[in-house]
Design an enzyme around this catalytic site. Sequence first.
Site, short mmCIF file in Angstrom:
data_model
loop_
_atom_site.label_atom_id
_atom_site.label_comp_id
_atom_site.label_asym_id
_atom_site.label_seq_id
_atom_site.Cartn_x
_atom_site.Cartn_y
_atom_site.Cartn_z
N LYS A 1 5.37 1.47 17.38
CA LYS A 1 4.13 1.80 16.65
C LYS A 1 3.23 0.56 16.66
O LYS A 1 3.45 -0.39 15.92
CB LYS A 1 4.47 2.23 15.22
CG LYS A 1 3.27 2.77 14.47
CD LYS A 1 3.74 3.40 13.18
CE LYS A 1 2.63 3.95 12.33
NZ LYS A 1 1.48 3.12 12.14
N SER B 1 -3.03 11.61 11.09
CA SER B 1 -2.26 10.40 10.84
C SER B 1 -0.77 10.75 11.01
O SER B 1 -0.46 11.85 11.48
CB SER B 1 -2.57 9.95 9.42
OG SER B 1 -1.93 8.74 9.20
N TYR C 1 0.85 -1.20 0.00
CA TYR C 1 0.00 0.00 0.00
C TYR C 1 0.89 1.25 0.00
O TYR C 1 0.66 2.19 -0.75
CB TYR C 1 -0.89 -0.04 1.24
CG TYR C 1 -1.72 1.21 1.48
CD1 TYR C 1 -2.96 1.37 0.88
CD2 TYR C 1 -1.26 2.22 2.32
CE1 TYR C 1 -3.73 2.50 1.11
CE2 TYR C 1 -2.00 3.36 2.55
CZ TYR C 1 -3.25 3.50 1.95
OH TYR C 1 -3.99 4.63 2.18
#
Length: 695
Positions: free
Chosen positions: A115, A81, A35
Amino acid sequence: MNDVKKRIDDLRKEIEKHNDLYYQKSAPIISDSQYDVLVKELEKLEKDYPEFASKDSPVRKVAGVASSSFAQVKHCVSMLSLDNSYSKEDILKWYERTVRNLGQKKDLNFIIEPKTDGLSVSLVYKKGILETAATRGDGETGEDITENIKTVFDIPHKLSSWIKDADLFDLRGEVYMDKKDFDTINEEIEKSSGQKFANPRNAASGSLRQKNPQITAKRKLKFLVHTFGKIQFYREFILNSKKEKSNDLLNVSSKYGLQIRENGDCFFAEQIQFLEFCRYSGFKLQNGICLCKTYNEILDVIENMTQNREDFAYEIDGLVIKVNQQSYQAQLGNTNKSPRWAIAYKFPAKQALTKIKEIRTQIGRTGVVTPSAVLEPVALSGVTITHATLHNFDEIERLNVNEGDEVLIERAGEVIPKILKVVKKNSGGYFKPPQFCPSCNSKIIKENEQEVAYRCINPECPAQFRRHLIHFVSRNAMDIDGFGDVVIDQLLSKKKLKILADIYALTFDDFFELELFGQKKADNLIDAINASKSRPLNKVLFALGIRHVGQKAAEVLAKRFKNMDALFNAGIDDFLKINEVGETIAQSVTDFFSEPEVRATVDALISAGVNMTEPDSDLEGSQFEGMAFVLTGELSKWTREEAAEIIKARGGKVISAVSKKIDFVLAGENPGQKIDKAKELGVKIINENEFENMI
Ligand code: IVH
C-alpha cells in the site's frame, strides 16, 4: 445518552478537521494511526448507537473535498477508499466473509500489493492521449491537476498498443515520492528557511497541488498503478475487431485476459493480468506483489512484508489484499465508501512512549545550532531508540517540550525518529536556545527574524571548523576515502589541522602515529588525499560549503564559470543570469566570494595543488553528434535560443524546417504546423521533459 451524542459530534468535528489538514492543507498534525483510532471509535459508537448515525458522518464518506483553487473534475466512476484492518483477526474475518459470500469458489485467489503511501489520482486517456488527471477529492469530484501530472516522469502522455483505440481509459494509481527525494527536498527547504514537509506523502501531495507545474516537475514524483475506473471502446470498434480477428486487440485479449462486453466496457479476468497489461502499456508496477490462495498464505506475506517494509525506496503504510478475479470482485460489489473485494492491512504503528533525558545542541558547518533529544532507550519496530530529532527551536516551542518530559515518538521511514507530542509534562516551559556557543562561547544569534535558525557566527569556531572538515572530505565533496570523523578528531587534538589546506600538508608519519593506523592504511590515506587534488571544480565548490549551494547548484556554477577566478570576478547579475540560480543562491555566492577569508582559503588550496577548473563534460560535444532538431512552440524551461545552444553544445544541428532528415522535433506549447508535418513524416516529437531527460 447525551454524553454519547456529544462524543459522536466531537469525534465527527475532530475527524473533519484532520481530513481538512490532511487532504487540503497537506499538513496533518496527527499520525495516520492516531487518526485511525478516532475513526474506529466513531465507527463503534455509530454501530452501537444507530439512532445517532448519519449519512454525512465522515465514517461513511470518502474523506477529502475538491479544493476550490483547482478546476473540478467529475470522475466517471466514483473513486472509493479502502476499509482498514489492523490485526490478523480482522483479516481472518474479511477472508471468511469473502469466501462465504462467493459461495466457496474453488479457484478463488487473492493478490496482495504493497500500500503505497501517496495520493490517489485518476488519469483519463482518450484514444490513447492523456486528457485529464484529477485527485480523488470527495470520491465523486476531484481537482484538475493535469498539467502537474504531465511533469511526472513515470506517466506516459501517449499510449501505444491497442489501448490507444479505447474511447476511454480511466486508470487509477498512487503518486508518491521516494524517501531519498523527500529528504533532499526538505534539506533544500530548510536551507531556504521554508516550512518542511512532515512526510513523503505530504511532500507528494503538496508538490502535486502546486499552481506552477514547473515546481511540480522538480519534485521527482513517481506513479504506481493500482486499479482502473473504466475502460471503454466504441461498439463499432469492437464489432469490427471481432470481424477482422487479426486485430492486435484480440491478441492482447487472450494474453491479458481482456474481456469486452457488448456495450464496450472492458474487464480483465484477473487483477494481476490488468497490472501486467499496464506494465506492457508503459506503466511501472511495484515490487512485492504476491498471489495467495489460503488465509495462511496471506498471513505469511503479511509477516514477511511487515519485516521488510523499510526495504522499499518509498513509504508503504500497509498492504492491500484484493480478490484477484475481477468477476468475483463484481459479484462482491462495493459499499458507499469502499469495495468489499479488497481490504487494507495497516502496519503496526511505529510509535512509542519514552522520556527525554537531555536536549543537546550541536553546532553545524554553517554555525547553525541544532537541538536533538537523548531519550530513555525504548524498543520501536525492532530497534532500540535512544535519540530523536528536534529540527530547530521553533519546533521545540511548538511542541512545548523540555528535558524530563514524557513524549510520544514516531519512526516514519527515517532512521532517527521524531517527537510527535508531549504526553506528560515534567518540567516548566520549553527548552530555550543557548545564549553562547557550546564550542567557542561566542554569542548565539538569529541573523534576522524570518530565519528559524540560531547561529554561532564566529568564523573561527572550532565546532564549525570540525564540521566543515567532515563535509570537505565527504564522498560527495572531495571524496577522501578513509578520512572519517575519528581521524579528524585525532588530528584536531594534535593541532595538525588549523585551516582546510592543512589536509594537503599531512604526511605519512602524521597518520602512522594515529590510533589503529598501520603502514597500509596511512599509505592509502595519503593516496586518497593526493587523488582528491584533481577533483573537478564542482566538487571543490560543494566542498567549500557555500550556504544554499548544494551539489546541483555547484555543478551548474562550475559548468558555467569553468574556473575559480571567473567566480571571484563575477557579480550578482552574472549569477542571476543562470536559469537554475535564484536570488537566494546568487546573493549567497556573491557574499561568499567577496569574503577575504575565502580568497585566503582558496589560495592556500591552490598552493597545495588542488585543481580549480571544470573539464568539459564528455556529453557536451558529442551527445547529439550528427543529429538534427527542429524547435517549435513556446518552451517554458528555456528560450528557443537557449535550447538551440544546448543542442549545438552537444554537437547537434538546429534546422528550421521539418523534413525526413530531422531526428527530433522539440515541441513546446502551441506548436503550430511543424508538428503536423512531423506527424505526417513520422519524425519523433519530444516534449520539454523528454528533452530535459536526454540532456
Ligand atoms: S486499491 C477502491 N491498491 O490507498 C480503491 N489502493 O486507503 C481501491 N493505495 O484510495 C484502491 N496503494 O489511494 C489500492 N496497491 C494499492 C494501493 C492503494 C495505495 C491507496 C489508494 C486508496 C487508499 C485507501
